[in-house]
Scaffold this motif. Structure first.
Motif, PDB file in Angstrom:
ATOM      1  N   GLY A  68      -3.807 -52.814  21.938  1.00 49.97           N
ATOM      2  CA  GLY A  68      -3.877 -52.259  23.288  1.00 49.97           C
ATOM      3  C   GLY A  68      -4.856 -51.117  23.467  1.00 49.97           C
ATOM      4  O   GLY A  68      -4.823 -50.428  24.482  1.00 49.97           O
ATOM      5  N   ILE A  69      -5.765 -50.932  22.488  1.00 51.80           N
ATOM      6  CA  ILE A  69      -6.740 -49.828  22.532  1.00 51.80           C
ATOM      7  C   ILE A  69      -8.136 -50.406  22.752  1.00 51.80           C
ATOM      8  O   ILE A  69      -8.532 -51.365  22.086  1.00 51.80           O
ATOM      9  CB  ILE A  69      -6.712 -49.024  21.215  1.00 51.80           C
ATOM     10  CG1 ILE A  69      -5.287 -48.570  20.888  1.00 51.80           C
ATOM     11  CG2 ILE A  69      -7.679 -47.840  21.294  1.00 51.80           C
ATOM     12  CD1 ILE A  69      -5.094 -48.157  19.447  1.00 51.80           C
TER      13      ILE A  69
ATOM     14  N   ASN B  92      -2.905 -40.756  31.221  1.00 51.10           N
ATOM     15  CA  ASN B  92      -2.166 -41.628  30.304  1.00 51.10           C
ATOM     16  C   ASN B  92      -2.858 -42.963  30.053  1.00 51.10           C
ATOM     17  O   ASN B  92      -2.346 -43.794  29.311  1.00 51.10           O
ATOM     18  CB  ASN B  92      -0.752 -41.879  30.824  1.00 51.10           C
ATOM     19  CG  ASN B  92       0.101 -40.630  30.766  1.00 51.10           C
ATOM     20  OD1 ASN B  92      -0.094 -39.780  29.913  1.00 51.10           O
ATOM     21  ND2 ASN B  92       1.038 -40.518  31.683  1.00 51.10           N
ATOM     22  N   ASP B  93      -4.021 -43.163  30.698  1.00 55.51           N
ATOM     23  CA  ASP B  93      -4.771 -44.408  30.539  1.00 55.51           C
ATOM     24  C   ASP B  93      -6.053 -44.239  29.730  1.00 55.51           C
ATOM     25  O   ASP B  93      -6.592 -45.219  29.219  1.00 55.51           O
ATOM     26  CB  ASP B  93      -5.191 -44.960  31.906  1.00 55.51           C
ATOM     27  CG  ASP B  93      -4.015 -45.310  32.783  1.00 55.51           C
ATOM     28  OD1 ASP B  93      -3.034 -45.868  32.263  1.00 55.51           O
ATOM     29  OD2 ASP B  93      -4.077 -45.012  33.993  1.00 55.51           O
TER      30      ASP B  93
ATOM     31  N   ILE C 257     -11.911 -43.711  25.057  1.00 55.03           N
ATOM     32  CA  ILE C 257     -11.067 -44.853  24.739  1.00 55.03           C
ATOM     33  C   ILE C 257     -10.083 -44.995  25.888  1.00 55.03           C
ATOM     34  O   ILE C 257      -9.848 -44.049  26.644  1.00 55.03           O
ATOM     35  CB  ILE C 257     -10.330 -44.689  23.386  1.00 55.03           C
ATOM     36  CG1 ILE C 257      -9.436 -43.459  23.395  1.00 55.03           C
ATOM     37  CG2 ILE C 257     -11.320 -44.672  22.228  1.00 55.03           C
ATOM     38  CD1 ILE C 257      -8.492 -43.363  22.201  1.00 55.03           C
ATOM     39  N   HIS C 258      -9.518 -46.173  26.029  1.00 56.68           N
ATOM     40  CA  HIS C 258      -8.583 -46.410  27.129  1.00 56.68           C
ATOM     41  C   HIS C 258      -7.671 -47.571  26.784  1.00 56.68           C
ATOM     42  O   HIS C 258      -7.828 -48.218  25.748  1.00 56.68           O
ATOM     43  CB  HIS C 258      -9.352 -46.680  28.436  1.00 56.68           C
ATOM     44  CG  HIS C 258     -10.301 -47.828  28.349  1.00 56.68           C
ATOM     45  ND1 HIS C 258      -9.928 -49.122  28.637  1.00 56.68           N
ATOM     46  CD2 HIS C 258     -11.600 -47.889  27.990  1.00 56.68           C
ATOM     47  CE1 HIS C 258     -10.967 -49.919  28.480  1.00 56.68           C
ATOM     48  NE2 HIS C 258     -11.998 -49.199  28.078  1.00 56.68           N
ATOM     49  N   ARG C 259      -6.719 -47.800  27.655  1.00 56.68           N
ATOM     50  CA  ARG C 259      -5.838 -48.951  27.484  1.00 56.68           C
ATOM     51  C   ARG C 259      -5.848 -49.841  28.728  1.00 56.68           C
ATOM     52  O   ARG C 259      -4.858 -50.459  29.076  1.00 56.68           O
ATOM     53  CB  ARG C 259      -4.429 -48.507  27.110  1.00 56.68           C
ATOM     54  CG  ARG C 259      -3.712 -47.602  28.067  1.00 56.68           C
ATOM     55  CD  ARG C 259      -2.313 -47.397  27.532  1.00 56.68           C
ATOM     56  NE  ARG C 259      -1.587 -46.360  28.240  1.00 56.68           N
ATOM     57  CZ  ARG C 259      -0.369 -45.997  27.897  1.00 56.68           C
ATOM     58  NH1 ARG C 259       0.239 -46.564  26.888  1.00 56.68           N
ATOM     59  NH2 ARG C 259       0.243 -45.058  28.555  1.00 56.68           N
ATOM     60  N   LEU C 260      -7.010 -49.913  29.364  1.00 59.52           N
ATOM     61  CA  LEU C 260      -7.162 -50.678  30.596  1.00 59.52           C
ATOM     62  C   LEU C 260      -7.758 -52.061  30.377  1.00 59.52           C
ATOM     63  O   LEU C 260      -7.899 -52.832  31.323  1.00 59.52           O
ATOM     64  CB  LEU C 260      -8.015 -49.887  31.589  1.00 59.52           C
ATOM     65  CG  LEU C 260      -7.418 -48.532  31.972  1.00 59.52           C
ATOM     66  CD1 LEU C 260      -8.431 -47.686  32.694  1.00 59.52           C
ATOM     67  CD2 LEU C 260      -6.158 -48.719  32.791  1.00 59.52           C
ATOM     68  N   GLY C 261      -8.128 -52.365  29.145  1.00 61.47           N
ATOM     69  CA  GLY C 261      -8.631 -53.692  28.818  1.00 61.47           C
ATOM     70  C   GLY C 261      -9.828 -54.099  29.640  1.00 61.47           C
ATOM     71  O   GLY C 261     -10.761 -53.318  29.862  1.00 61.47           O
TER      72      GLY C 261
ATOM     73  N   ALA D  36      -1.603 -48.177  21.324  1.00 57.89           N
ATOM     74  CA  ALA D  36      -1.993 -47.419  22.517  1.00 57.89           C
ATOM     75  C   ALA D  36      -0.888 -46.475  22.977  1.00 57.89           C
ATOM     76  O   ALA D  36      -1.166 -45.351  23.392  1.00 57.89           O
ATOM     77  CB  ALA D  36      -2.371 -48.377  23.641  1.00 57.89           C
ATOM     78  N   GLY D  37       0.363 -46.901  22.906  1.00 57.49           N
ATOM     79  CA  GLY D  37       1.463 -46.046  23.345  1.00 57.49           C
ATOM     80  C   GLY D  37       1.489 -44.720  22.611  1.00 57.49           C
ATOM     81  O   GLY D  37       1.625 -43.663  23.222  1.00 57.49           O
TER      82      GLY D  37
END
Length: 186
Positions: free
Chosen positions: A96-97, A118-119, A80-84, A150-151
């Motif tokens: 944001g996930i 952290n990403d 999983i990531h928060r990079l879209g 996501a945070g």
């Protein structure tokens, strides 16, 4: 009046009740990546392994930690990531996930230091439920369903994750977050 429960859907988390009694999921928080009438697929967010990504994938030049996504098919890798949209083929889970995407692109971005710990969160194995199985566990009060962002996922240490998720929910859940692992030792 009984409290309205949040229904499980893609992007929600399942928080293990402190008395769950299943060693695979003790004090676990599971992100639901897929949920439909055929069953559910999720990843345990807070079970860190002793492995690093470069232990299981060749030509990776970063020591990103690997988490145990669950007891099923521990020879598979998920992330999983928060990079879209920076990762092609990602599935948006909300808040944001993002789940999955082009892993060759991920490897390249890791190697040129464009993705940090952290990403992204990487997992071996996953958690799965057949049709109706998760609903049965929810009726037995084995899980608490909640929202997450996501945070919280990417910025909270795994050793305190279960407790922190419950604390942020407030009320009775904040009290539950202090429930001892073994009540006999209280």
């Amino acid at each position: 009046m009984k409290e309205e429960r949040i229904r499980p859907t893609k992007g929600k988390v399942l928080i293990a009740e402190p008395f769950l009694g299943d060693k695979n999921f003790e004090r676990s928080v599971v992100l639901l990546c897929e949920y439909n009438n055929l069953g559910a697929f999720g990843l345990v967010l807070n079970q860190l392994t002793n492995l690093k990504l470069d232990d299981v994938i060749e030509n990776i030049y970063a020591e990103l930690p690997l988490y145990l996504g669950g007891p099923v098919e521990q020879n598979t890798l998920h992330f999983i990531h928060r990079l879209g949209d920076e990762i092609e083929g990602s599935v948006e889970l909300g808040n944001g996930i993002y789940w999955s995407g082009d892993f060759e692109q991920v490897k390249t971005l890791i190697n040129i230091s464009k993705i940090s710990e952290n990403d992204i969160r990487l997992f071996v194995g996953y958690s799965g439920w057949g049709a109706g199985q998760l609903e049965g566990e929810l009726m037995q009060d084995s899980w608490i369903v909640s929202d997450i962002d996501a945070g919280l996922i990417f910025e909270t240490p795994s050793n305190n994750f279960w407790r922190e998720v419950l604390k942020r929910m407030g009320g009775q859940y904040k009290v539950l977050s202090n429930y001892p692992t073994d009540p006999r030792l209280n």
